[in-house]
Design a protein around this motif. Structure first.
Motif, PDB file in Angstrom:
ATOM      1  N   ASP A  58       0.824  -1.211   0.000  1.00 24.05           N
ATOM      2  CA  ASP A  58       0.000   0.000   0.000  1.00 24.05           C
ATOM      3  C   ASP A  58       0.858   1.261   0.000  1.00 24.05           C
ATOM      4  O   ASP A  58       0.555   2.240  -0.691  1.00 24.05           O
ATOM      5  CB  ASP A  58      -0.942   0.016   1.210  1.00 24.05           C
ATOM      6  CG  ASP A  58      -2.052  -1.030   1.111  1.00 24.05           C
ATOM      7  OD1 ASP A  58      -2.285  -1.544  -0.010  1.00 24.05           O
ATOM      8  OD2 ASP A  58      -2.662  -1.326   2.154  1.00 24.05           O
ATOM      9  N   MET A  59       1.949   1.241   0.765  1.00 21.88           N
ATOM     10  CA  MET A  59       2.846   2.394   0.820  1.00 21.88           C
ATOM     11  C   MET A  59       3.514   2.629  -0.540  1.00 21.88           C
ATOM     12  O   MET A  59       3.621   3.762  -1.007  1.00 21.88           O
ATOM     13  CB  MET A  59       3.901   2.190   1.909  1.00 21.88           C
ATOM     14  CG  MET A  59       3.334   2.257   3.317  1.00 21.88           C
ATOM     15  SD  MET A  59       4.485   1.705   4.606  1.00 21.88           S
ATOM     16  CE  MET A  59       5.873   2.781   4.358  1.00 21.88           C
ATOM     17  N   ILE A  60       3.950   1.564  -1.175  1.00 23.71           N
ATOM     18  CA  ILE A  60       4.590   1.674  -2.486  1.00 23.71           C
ATOM     19  C   ILE A  60       3.586   2.181  -3.518  1.00 23.71           C
ATOM     20  O   ILE A  60       3.889   3.061  -4.315  1.00 23.71           O
ATOM     21  CB  ILE A  60       5.211   0.330  -2.912  1.00 23.71           C
ATOM     22  CG1 ILE A  60       6.390  -0.005  -1.999  1.00 23.71           C
ATOM     23  CG2 ILE A  60       5.629   0.361  -4.375  1.00 23.71           C
ATOM     24  CD1 ILE A  60       6.922  -1.406  -2.175  1.00 23.71           C
ATOM     25  N   ALA A  61       2.384   1.635  -3.500  1.00 26.00           N
ATOM     26  CA  ALA A  61       1.347   2.058  -4.445  1.00 26.00           C
ATOM     27  C   ALA A  61       1.022   3.538  -4.265  1.00 26.00           C
ATOM     28  O   ALA A  61       0.831   4.268  -5.247  1.00 26.00           O
ATOM     29  CB  ALA A  61       0.093   1.207  -4.267  1.00 26.00           C
ATOM     30  N   LEU A  80       3.838   5.577  -5.821  1.00 27.69           N
ATOM     31  CA  LEU A  80       3.775   5.531  -7.285  1.00 27.69           C
ATOM     32  C   LEU A  80       2.619   6.357  -7.816  1.00 27.69           C
ATOM     33  O   LEU A  80       2.717   6.967  -8.877  1.00 27.69           O
ATOM     34  CB  LEU A  80       3.683   4.084  -7.773  1.00 27.69           C
ATOM     35  CG  LEU A  80       4.934   3.235  -7.560  1.00 27.69           C
ATOM     36  CD1 LEU A  80       4.659   1.798  -7.963  1.00 27.69           C
ATOM     37  CD2 LEU A  80       6.120   3.790  -8.324  1.00 27.69           C
ATOM     38  N   ALA A  81       1.532   6.389  -7.096  1.00 25.92           N
ATOM     39  CA  ALA A  81       0.369   7.165  -7.531  1.00 25.92           C
ATOM     40  C   ALA A  81       0.677   8.659  -7.530  1.00 25.92           C
ATOM     41  O   ALA A  81       0.143   9.409  -8.347  1.00 25.92           O
ATOM     42  CB  ALA A  81      -0.820   6.876  -6.628  1.00 25.92           C
ATOM     43  N   ASP A  82       1.563   9.095  -6.620  1.00 25.07           N
ATOM     44  CA  ASP A  82       1.928  10.509  -6.535  1.00 25.07           C
ATOM     45  C   ASP A  82       2.980  10.910  -7.561  1.00 25.07           C
ATOM     46  O   ASP A  82       3.144  12.090  -7.845  1.00 25.07           O
ATOM     47  CB  ASP A  82       2.452  10.839  -5.136  1.00 25.07           C
ATOM     48  CG  ASP A  82       1.352  10.776  -4.084  1.00 25.07           C
ATOM     49  OD1 ASP A  82       0.168  10.854  -4.465  1.00 25.07           O
ATOM     50  OD2 ASP A  82       1.683  10.644  -2.897  1.00 25.07           O
ATOM     51  N   ALA A  83       3.701   9.941  -8.110  1.00 20.97           N
ATOM     52  CA  ALA A  83       4.772  10.242  -9.059  1.00 20.97           C
ATOM     53  C   ALA A  83       4.175  10.577 -10.427  1.00 20.97           C
ATOM     54  O   ALA A  83       3.226   9.928 -10.869  1.00 20.97           O
ATOM     55  CB  ALA A  83       5.710   9.052  -9.183  1.00 20.97           C
ATOM     56  N   PRO A  84       4.720  11.592 -11.080  1.00 21.70           N
ATOM     57  CA  PRO A  84       4.208  11.898 -12.419  1.00 21.70           C
ATOM     58  C   PRO A  84       4.585  10.770 -13.377  1.00 21.70           C
ATOM     59  O   PRO A  84       5.678  10.210 -13.279  1.00 21.70           O
ATOM     60  CB  PRO A  84       4.927  13.200 -12.793  1.00 21.70           C
ATOM     61  CG  PRO A  84       6.136  13.231 -11.935  1.00 21.70           C
ATOM     62  CD  PRO A  84       5.801  12.471 -10.687  1.00 21.70           C
TER      63      PRO A  84
END
Length: 86
Positions: free
Chosen positions: A17-20, A23-27
């Motif tokens: 969940d932390m990794i996801a 990644l969701a915040d990364a452009p």
């Protein structure tokens, strides 16, 4: 327990969940083919191809067997690194 041993009660779901979330915040990476990359830089396709063959131009990736792609962020950083201040 050594440093490389994962405790048996390690919460892999929480880690996932932390990794996801990160990644969701990364452009997202925007990949351009040679024609689009050349247009982005304001040069001709043949100039970009020549730079690539001479190992002079911006970094690129080869996806699959021969699909050359340029990351827009790399193109922008490369162009910015060549700004001349009089």
């Amino acid at each position: 327990m050594s440093d490389s041993t994962i405790p048996i009660d390690f919460d892999f779901d929480r880690l996932a969940d932390m990794i996801a979330a990160r990644l969701a915040d990364a452009p997202p990476t925007r990949w351009l083919d040679t024609s689009a990359a050349a247009a982005h830089l304001g040069v001709s396709k043949s100039t970009l191809e020549r730079w690539r063959s001479q190992s002079k131009g911006p970094a690129y990736s080869v996806l699959g067997d021969s699909a050359v792609r340029y990351d827009v962020r790399v193109l922008d950083a490369w162009a910015q690194s060549r700004v001349v201040t009089p």
